[in-house]
Design a protein around this motif. Sequence first.
Motif, PDB file in Angstrom:
ATOM      1  N   CYS A 249       0.855  -1.187   0.000  1.00 15.71           N
ATOM      2  CA  CYS A 249       0.000   0.000   0.000  1.00 15.71           C
ATOM      3  C   CYS A 249       0.898   1.246   0.000  1.00 15.71           C
ATOM      4  N   ASN A 250       0.352   2.355  -0.464  1.00 11.89           N
ATOM      5  CA  ASN A 250       1.153   3.584  -0.548  1.00 11.89           C
ATOM      6  C   ASN A 250       1.268   4.312   0.783  1.00 11.89           C
ATOM      7  N   PHE A 315       1.070  -8.338  -4.397  1.00 15.28           N
ATOM      8  CA  PHE A 315      -0.106  -7.558  -4.786  1.00 15.28           C
ATOM      9  C   PHE A 315       0.186  -6.080  -4.543  1.00 15.28           C
ATOM     10  N   ASN A 316       0.076  -5.289  -5.573  1.00 19.06           N
ATOM     11  CA  ASN A 316       0.113  -3.839  -5.417  1.00 19.06           C
ATOM     12  C   ASN A 316      -1.315  -3.377  -5.197  1.00 19.06           C
ATOM     13  N   PHE A 317      -1.726  -3.365  -3.933  1.00 15.67           N
ATOM     14  CA  PHE A 317      -3.084  -2.940  -3.610  1.00 15.67           C
ATOM     15  C   PHE A 317      -3.287  -1.502  -4.059  1.00 15.67           C
ATOM     16  N   ASP A 318      -2.251  -0.683  -3.899  1.00 15.19           N
ATOM     17  CA  ASP A 318      -2.208   0.670  -4.469  1.00 15.19           C
ATOM     18  C   ASP A 318      -1.144   0.689  -5.549  1.00 15.19           C
ATOM     19  N   ALA A 319      -1.471   1.213  -6.707  1.00 12.46           N
ATOM     20  CA  ALA A 319      -0.461   1.352  -7.754  1.00 12.46           C
ATOM     21  C   ALA A 319       0.632   2.287  -7.249  1.00 12.46           C
ATOM     22  N   PRO A 320       1.904   1.924  -7.394  1.00 17.26           N
ATOM     23  CA  PRO A 320       2.980   2.769  -6.864  1.00 17.26           C
ATOM     24  C   PRO A 320       3.006   4.128  -7.527  1.00 17.26           C
ATOM     25  N   TRP A 321       3.369   5.142  -6.742  1.00 22.31           N
ATOM     26  CA  TRP A 321       3.425   6.504  -7.256  1.00 22.31           C
ATOM     27  C   TRP A 321       4.588   6.705  -8.227  1.00 22.31           C
ATOM     28  N   HIS A 322       5.673   5.971  -8.027  1.00 21.18           N
ATOM     29  CA  HIS A 322       6.858   6.121  -8.869  1.00 21.18           C
ATOM     30  C   HIS A 322       7.144   4.799  -9.579  1.00 21.18           C
ATOM     31  N   PRO A 323       7.443   4.846 -10.871  1.00 23.82           N
ATOM     32  CA  PRO A 323       7.663   3.615 -11.638  1.00 23.82           C
ATOM     33  C   PRO A 323       8.758   2.717 -11.062  1.00 23.82           C
ATOM     34  N   ALA A 351      -4.221   5.735 -14.100  1.00 22.72           N
ATOM     35  CA  ALA A 351      -3.846   5.559 -15.503  1.00 22.72           C
ATOM     36  C   ALA A 351      -2.479   6.161 -15.803  1.00 22.72           C
ATOM     37  N   GLU A 352      -2.206   7.337 -15.252  1.00 22.72           N
ATOM     38  CA  GLU A 352      -0.920   7.992 -15.511  1.00 22.72           C
ATOM     39  C   GLU A 352       0.229   7.208 -14.887  1.00 22.72           C
ATOM     40  N   ALA A 353       0.036   6.713 -13.668  1.00 19.25           N
ATOM     41  CA  ALA A 353       1.083   5.927 -13.004  1.00 19.25           C
ATOM     42  C   ALA A 353       1.369   4.635 -13.765  1.00 19.25           C
ATOM     43  N   ILE A 354       0.330   3.987 -14.251  1.00 18.67           N
ATOM     44  CA  ILE A 354       0.515   2.747 -15.006  1.00 18.67           C
ATOM     45  C   ILE A 354       1.257   3.027 -16.308  1.00 18.67           C
ATOM     46  N   ALA A 355       0.918   4.125 -16.951  1.00 16.99           N
ATOM     47  CA  ALA A 355       1.611   4.495 -18.192  1.00 16.99           C
ATOM     48  C   ALA A 355       3.098   4.717 -17.933  1.00 16.99           C
TER      49      ALA A 355
END
Length: 473
Positions: A249-250, A315-323, A351-355
């Motif tokens: 989690c973040n 599991f990335n329950f929260d998508a990480p803020w930094h790639p 979407a932006e973080a995943i990109a």
Amino acid sequence: MNFADLGLSEELQKAVHEAGYDEPTPIQAQAIPSVLMMRDLIGIAQTGTGKTASFVLPMIDILAEGRSRARMPRSLILEPTRELAAQVAENFEKYGKYHKLSMALLIGGVSMGDQVKALEKGVDVLIATPGRLMDLFGRGNILLTGCNLLVIDEADRMLDMGFIPDIEEICTKLPANRQTLLFSATMPPPIKKLSDKFLSNPKLIEVSRPATANTSITQWLVPVDARKKRDKLCSLLESEKVKTAIIFCNRKTAVRDLAKSLQRSGYSAGEIHGDMEQASRIAELDRFKNGDINILVASDVAARGLDVKGVSHVFNFDAPWHPDDYIHRIGRTGRAGATGTAFTFATKDDAEAIAGIEKLTGMKIQRVGDAELPEADEKPVQAKKSARKPKASEPKVVEPKVVEPKAVEPNGSAPNAATSKSTGEERRPEAIVEQKARPADKPKPNRRDTHDDGPDDGWNGPMPDFLSFGIEA
């Protein structure tokens, strides 16, 4: 190829064999001979490749000859966090059991008095975080003029945490003709500049393309409504028949809440985050390593450096803020030749973080069910946005505070239209001030929370056995 082919001593080969390793990993096979030849080295390797042993093993043989002096360590290993420093100390204890080498661990939360006593006896290996090292150096407890071997580990993590100025200062206090080894998962420009400044004709070893995710890890992206994350997580934990998992989690509060939620649902889950005392962190990690719990919910304080065998899922329950954090998170599985699976939950806001992650790794993460972002229901969001558009409603929030007596007509009647317009113009700056002031009342996101809980302090628990200051023969 085996470890005997790398030029290591028989005592060291015996210790490595007893630890359960027979063949070196690619980075070990390339790095160990160069380190033994006293060359400077840059190692670019993704996590889980055996990087730590690639410098610990040759250091043990190099330091086997010579004698330590009081307050003058013969070698220095810099680590960004206490967890990583403790893990390196554990490696020295495991591989150095047939060598009479002394070791000191300088990390926050441990009594400075005990650390100073260890330094005064003289140490062959000093493992430290930059903050505590600079503190003791400033107090005159350490002399670095006799340190002929420097290891800068996790250099890109050092950059993230703001330690590069400290590292530069430390490098200037060491002998100019020392041997320097730098290891990093990625090579951003500031790290390249650091290596150009402090390494002499280094050998570059790159076992995989920088920032490339481990190919032994099957990666999935799970588009999900933010309100349905926990249900989706529980569904995957069941359908995937998860044996051992780390869930990231973040935020620290999210770690605590999710761990409690999983426990209430009957899962054997623990937690680790920056607000925990160091002794509690180690105890929780031991529970996870021993199998007392099989799910560990963590903030990014645990993303790098944790080496737990048999982690089947991340599991990335929260998508990480930094790639970059994505690379290190999923690297907790698929280690040392094993395979693993990583799921990343992504809401429409991610979407932006995943990109950014897909741009860094150079690959598109396969979507579960080939769904595309966003999947979440957008109707409530659209209604919320449309409610914000009419600006005429904004002054109503502060209208009771800005009605001034001078805006009322002398006969006591209500202001006319012109006066209302005037007061509306007078109210606008106050409305803006109040609107700007509100976010300040909320706690700002703390970048350190995505990595560590801050400088080297906060250990209020007992010293674990493997952090002993000496290595017995």
